[in-house]
Scaffold this motif. Sequence first.
Motif, short mmCIF file in Angstrom:
data_model
loop_
_atom_site.label_atom_id
_atom_site.label_comp_id
_atom_site.label_asym_id
_atom_site.label_seq_id
_atom_site.Cartn_x
_atom_site.Cartn_y
_atom_site.Cartn_z
N UNK A 42 -37.61 27.31 74.80
CA UNK A 42 -36.19 27.02 74.96
C UNK A 42 -35.44 27.11 73.65
N UNK A 43 -36.12 26.98 72.54
CA UNK A 43 -35.48 27.08 71.23
C UNK A 43 -35.54 28.52 70.75
N UNK A 44 -34.37 29.09 70.38
CA UNK A 44 -34.35 30.47 69.89
C UNK A 44 -35.14 30.61 68.61
N UNK A 45 -35.00 29.64 67.68
CA UNK A 45 -35.74 29.72 66.42
C UNK A 45 -37.24 29.60 66.66
N UNK A 355 -23.73 33.02 69.39
CA UNK A 355 -23.26 31.95 70.26
C UNK A 355 -23.53 32.25 71.73
N UNK A 356 -24.75 32.67 72.02
CA UNK A 356 -25.17 32.90 73.39
C UNK A 356 -25.54 31.58 74.06
N UNK A 357 -25.26 31.46 75.37
CA UNK A 357 -25.67 30.27 76.11
C UNK A 357 -27.18 30.20 76.22
N UNK A 358 -27.82 31.35 76.38
CA UNK A 358 -29.28 31.40 76.51
C UNK A 358 -29.80 32.45 75.54
N UNK A 359 -29.92 32.11 74.25
CA UNK A 359 -30.31 33.11 73.26
C UNK A 359 -31.71 33.66 73.47
N UNK A 360 -32.63 32.86 74.03
CA UNK A 360 -33.99 33.36 74.25
C UNK A 360 -33.98 34.49 75.27
#
Length: 499
Positions: A42-45, A355-360
């Motif tokens: 869930x975390x993009x990083x 600033x994507x809602x769902x970057x993953x």
Amino acid sequence: MTSINPWALGVFIFFFAATILIGSSIQWLRGLFGGGKSATTSSDEEWSLGGRQFGAWVTWFLVGGDFYTAYTVIAVPALVYAAGGFGFFALPYTIIVYPFIFLVMPRLWKLAHAGGHSTAADLVRARFNSRPLEIVVAITGLVAVMPYIALQLIGIRTVIQALGLPGDIPLVVAFISLAAYTWLGGLHAPALTAFIKDIMIYIAVLVAVTVIPLHMGGYSALFAGTDTTQPVLHSGQGLPYATLALSSALAAFLYPHTLTGILAAKSADTIRQNAVFLPIYTVVLGLIAMLGLMAHTAGIKTDNTNMVVPLLFQQIFPSWFSGFCFAAIAVGALVPAAVMAIGAANLVTSNLLPRQKNPVRTSRITALAVKIGALLCVLFLNAKFAIDFQLLGGVIILQTFPALVLGLLRIRFSAAAMLAGWAAGGIFGLGLCWMDGLKPIHMVTLGGFSGNISTGLLSLLVNLVVVGVVTLLKPAAELPAAAPAPQPTAETSGQASVS
């Protein structure tokens, strides 16, 4: 077409599929047993940089894993087979690059860590405060990585073809396996399965460089049986040999995937430690390159130079071990190709579509799109040697060198100068590549001088000249102030722990 050997095919499927399953399930197992946000995708990083928590041991395998690829095991021996000693330019290239890592990359890591940056374009934006320059650096990385991934697809396709699968099936299998592996696993998949990949490669290479010469009567007989023109540079090859080595070294750690491996480290000292120990990979590279010479002595005859190593293994080894070696080569292409796609996806989520809602999800879709672009490179770019794909990517990515590396200096360059240099160098370099049929060197005649020089180096020189001219013409008052150096902290200056 080679007939299908069930033993070789069975061993290949077992090891190749096992690697994909292990890499794809790592995140699920972390979520099941680790718990917490940091253990999920869930975390993009977490998905793209592994949470920036890779210690010296994991980083060593990750950086080496995405640096030594199908380029090493398929493309370099193929070039040595066709062109002799000229193909060994990859050895000085990898030697030159390690001082560059040691001196430059810890500085980049500190800037990235202090500012929370995850890509080269982030760093350029912070230094020059220029959205247009950020965008062109991101797009350049995105485009440059496609032919490099194409080389990995060729590597996987080559060994599957050697197993006897007909038609376009090998390319389809290569593409689908890479897409699934990257989509499910994130950066943790290639980082941790790099252990498996390197162990398999080491086994295959050490057995090959021991058994194959013994099969031919030892290394003395091997070199005696090789055409005396093969191990040495031909007349006129010294200059392209040297310039290809230099340009490749300068380009190597500008790619999104190699920079991703650097930024995922947990400290600057981790990077320095890796720069000291990564030359071990160069020893292995030299041994692998010699497989091209061994193929000549073994009597391998083929017009498809990419098949040189697979054909050599099939001739010397029993079928089950050939299958293992083919799996090692395929995994050796799969792991770095996944990091390449993830590094390219970082550029989109961080710099092109922030600033994507769902970057993953955006990262996954982008990584898939990049692999489709790589597939198109395989289908429509008619390169003479597989290694030309990597060198084409080098011509492209070198145009970010001034903005990224010179931007670390206290000399005040303008964003306008960097954009002008990028445009001039890119147009010049790609124009030469188009005229020369993707050949990575270009004949230069100047006064009494005449010789072939790396296209990447020529394009970088044009870039730097334009940057210098525009900087001199730009009034100093209009130039941005140099970015302040980050203050050292316990995290950035402390000793790395080994994970």
